[in-house]
Design an enzyme around this catalytic site. Structure first.
Site, PDB file in Angstrom:
ATOM      1  CG  ASP A  31      55.612 -47.568  14.865  1.00 16.13           C
ATOM      2  OD1 ASP A  31      54.321 -47.915  14.520  1.00 16.13           O
ATOM      3  OD2 ASP A  31      55.992 -47.638  16.133  1.00 16.13           O
ATOM      4  CG  HIS A  40      48.337 -48.543   7.678  1.00 14.98           C
ATOM      5  ND1 HIS A  40      49.293 -48.518   8.394  1.00 14.98           N
ATOM      6  CD2 HIS A  40      47.020 -48.735   8.421  1.00 14.98           C
ATOM      7  CE1 HIS A  40      48.848 -48.716   9.515  1.00 14.98           C
ATOM      8  NE2 HIS A  40      47.533 -48.829   9.540  1.00 14.98           N
ATOM      9  CG  LEU A  56      66.967 -56.167  -1.736  1.00 18.33           C
ATOM     10  CD1 LEU A  56      68.079 -55.800  -0.740  1.00 18.33           C
ATOM     11  CD2 LEU A  56      66.037 -54.876  -1.699  1.00 18.33           C
TER      12      LEU A  56
HETATM   13  C1  IPE Z   1      55.574 -52.732  15.522  1.00 17.65           C
HETATM   14  O1  IPE Z   1      54.452 -51.597  15.514  1.00 17.65           O
HETATM   15  C2  IPE Z   1      54.870 -53.904  14.518  1.00 17.65           C
HETATM   16  C3  IPE Z   1      55.002 -53.038  12.982  1.00 17.65           C
HETATM   17  C4  IPE Z   1      55.562 -51.947  12.345  1.00 17.65           C
HETATM   18  C5  IPE Z   1      54.547 -54.089  12.184  1.00 17.65           C
HETATM   19  P1  IPE Z   1      53.529 -51.286  16.396  1.00 17.65           P
HETATM   20  O2  IPE Z   1      52.910 -50.071  16.361  1.00 17.65           O
HETATM   21  O3  IPE Z   1      52.371 -52.445  16.398  1.00 17.65           O
HETATM   22  O4  IPE Z   1      54.229 -51.461  17.955  1.00 17.65           O
HETATM   23  P2  IPE Z   1      54.003 -51.165  19.463  1.00 17.65           P
HETATM   24  O5  IPE Z   1      52.335 -51.643  19.530  1.00 17.65           O
HETATM   25  O6  IPE Z   1      53.890 -49.571  19.407  1.00 17.65           O
HETATM   26  O7  IPE Z   1      54.770 -51.810  20.221  1.00 17.65           O
HETATM   27  C1  IPE Z   2      53.117 -48.971  11.672  1.00 22.21           C
HETATM   28  O1  IPE Z   2      52.235 -47.927  11.861  1.00 22.21           O
HETATM   29  C2  IPE Z   2      52.216 -50.008  10.753  1.00 22.21           C
HETATM   30  C3  IPE Z   2      51.763 -51.193  11.449  1.00 22.21           C
HETATM   31  C4  IPE Z   2      51.889 -51.554  12.633  1.00 22.21           C
HETATM   32  C5  IPE Z   2      50.819 -52.037  10.545  1.00 22.21           C
HETATM   33  P1  IPE Z   2      51.106 -47.765  13.083  1.00 22.21           P
HETATM   34  O2  IPE Z   2      49.884 -48.242  12.508  1.00 22.21           O
HETATM   35  O3  IPE Z   2      51.495 -48.520  14.214  1.00 22.21           O
HETATM   36  O4  IPE Z   2      51.241 -46.199  13.303  1.00 22.21           O
HETATM   37  P2  IPE Z   2      51.180 -45.672  14.832  1.00 22.21           P
HETATM   38  O5  IPE Z   2      52.283 -45.996  15.523  1.00 22.21           O
HETATM   39  O6  IPE Z   2      49.930 -45.712  15.308  1.00 22.21           O
HETATM   40  O7  IPE Z   2      51.322 -44.099  14.454  1.00 22.21           O
HETATM   41 MG    MG Z   3      52.953 -48.032  15.744  1.00 20.48          MG
END
Ligand code: IPE
Ligand code: IPE
Ligand code: MG
Length: 250
Positions: free
Chosen positions: A26, A43, A137
């Protein structure tokens, strides 16, 4: 017989190096925002970090790495971000599968594939088939995955296959139908990006995992950050319900 023991049925054998690490990657969006870049730049950078973390795990003897790439709730995002992410999976699969195969890495995807573009579903199937026999792995990518979806689909399939077990099935019967039936439960759960929540990741399997949360954003999660997580894991006392004294006397 299940391939791996359940942490609630028997006390698992654990070691210095986690056998299975599960990660919520995240913070990509915030990483990009800090740099005045579009979210998708985060990403893109995140994929490079995946490559590096896979290498770290393979080198340090971790046997299973499970990465949360797209949750069943991430469809709620703006459609252009969702499309970009789907494109990125496709691209990453195309570019990386050869390298995974060379490095004896087995790739598995978990999640509901029914909502993916057929071309992506086909590519996933090919990548899995191409790496199936590898015994280094095991890299699992959770895409359109949700912990609740997983438990639901497992219950449904179990009852379809064995209706006679409707009121007598065991934990072991059910776990054979869960998406991660081929892996031990995660020893270590890592979430980058500062949030302290599970966000519907592996609900069943995280029963006794050690939880590690770091403020580090996923695109910044380098070898040093990975080592901090392992160091933290090595400080934990995994009791699985027992007392500390029982562990010392073992
Ligand atoms: C969790 O991250 C899902 C992934 C990393 C794929 P999110 O950014 O979607 O989670 P929330 O919405 O903050 O809980
Ligand atoms: C995690 O990073 C990747 C996915 C959920 C696909 P985020 O896109 O949730 O990044 P933040 O949380 O907005 O910084
Ligand atoms: Mg996120």
């Amino acid at each position: 017989m299940a391939l791996f023991s359940s942490s609630t049925q028997t006390v698992p054998v654990t070691g210095e190096i986690p056998q299975h690490i599960a990660v919520i990657m995240d913070g990509n969006g915030r990483w990009a925002k800090k740099r005045f870049l579009p979210r998708v730049a985060g990403h893109k950078r995140g994929v490079e970090v995946v490559r590096e973390v896979v290498r770290q795990c393979a080198n340090s003897g971790v046997k299973y790495l499970t990465l949360f790439a797209f949750s069943s709730e991430n469809w709620r995002r703006p459609s252009d971000e969702v499309s970009f992410l789907m494109g990125l999976f496709m691209e990453a699969l195309q570019q990386e599968v050869g390298k995974l195969a060379e490095n004896n890495i087995r790739l598995v995807m978990i999640g509901d594939r029914s909502r993916f573009d057929p071309a992506l579903t086909a590519k996933i199937g090919e990548a899995e088939a191409q790496t199936q026999a590898n015994d280094g792995l095991t890299l699992t990518i959770a895409a359109n995955y949700g912990g609740r979806w997983d438990v639901m689909q497992a219950v449904k399939r179990l009852l379809q296959d064995k209706p006679q077990l409707a009121d007598s099935f065991t934990e072991e019967d059910l776990s054979a139908y869960l998406s991660m039936h081929y892996a031990p439960e995660p020893d270590l759960f890592i979430r980058t990006g500062g949030e302290q929540r599970i966000s519907n990741f592996l609900l069943w399997q995280l029963a006794y995992s050690e939880l590690y949360f770091t403020e580090t954003l996923w695109p910044d999660f380098d070898a040093a950050a990975f080592k901090l997580a392992i160091d933290s894991y090595q400080q934990r006392e995994r009791r699985f319900g027992r007392t500390s004294e029982q562990l010392v006397n073992n």
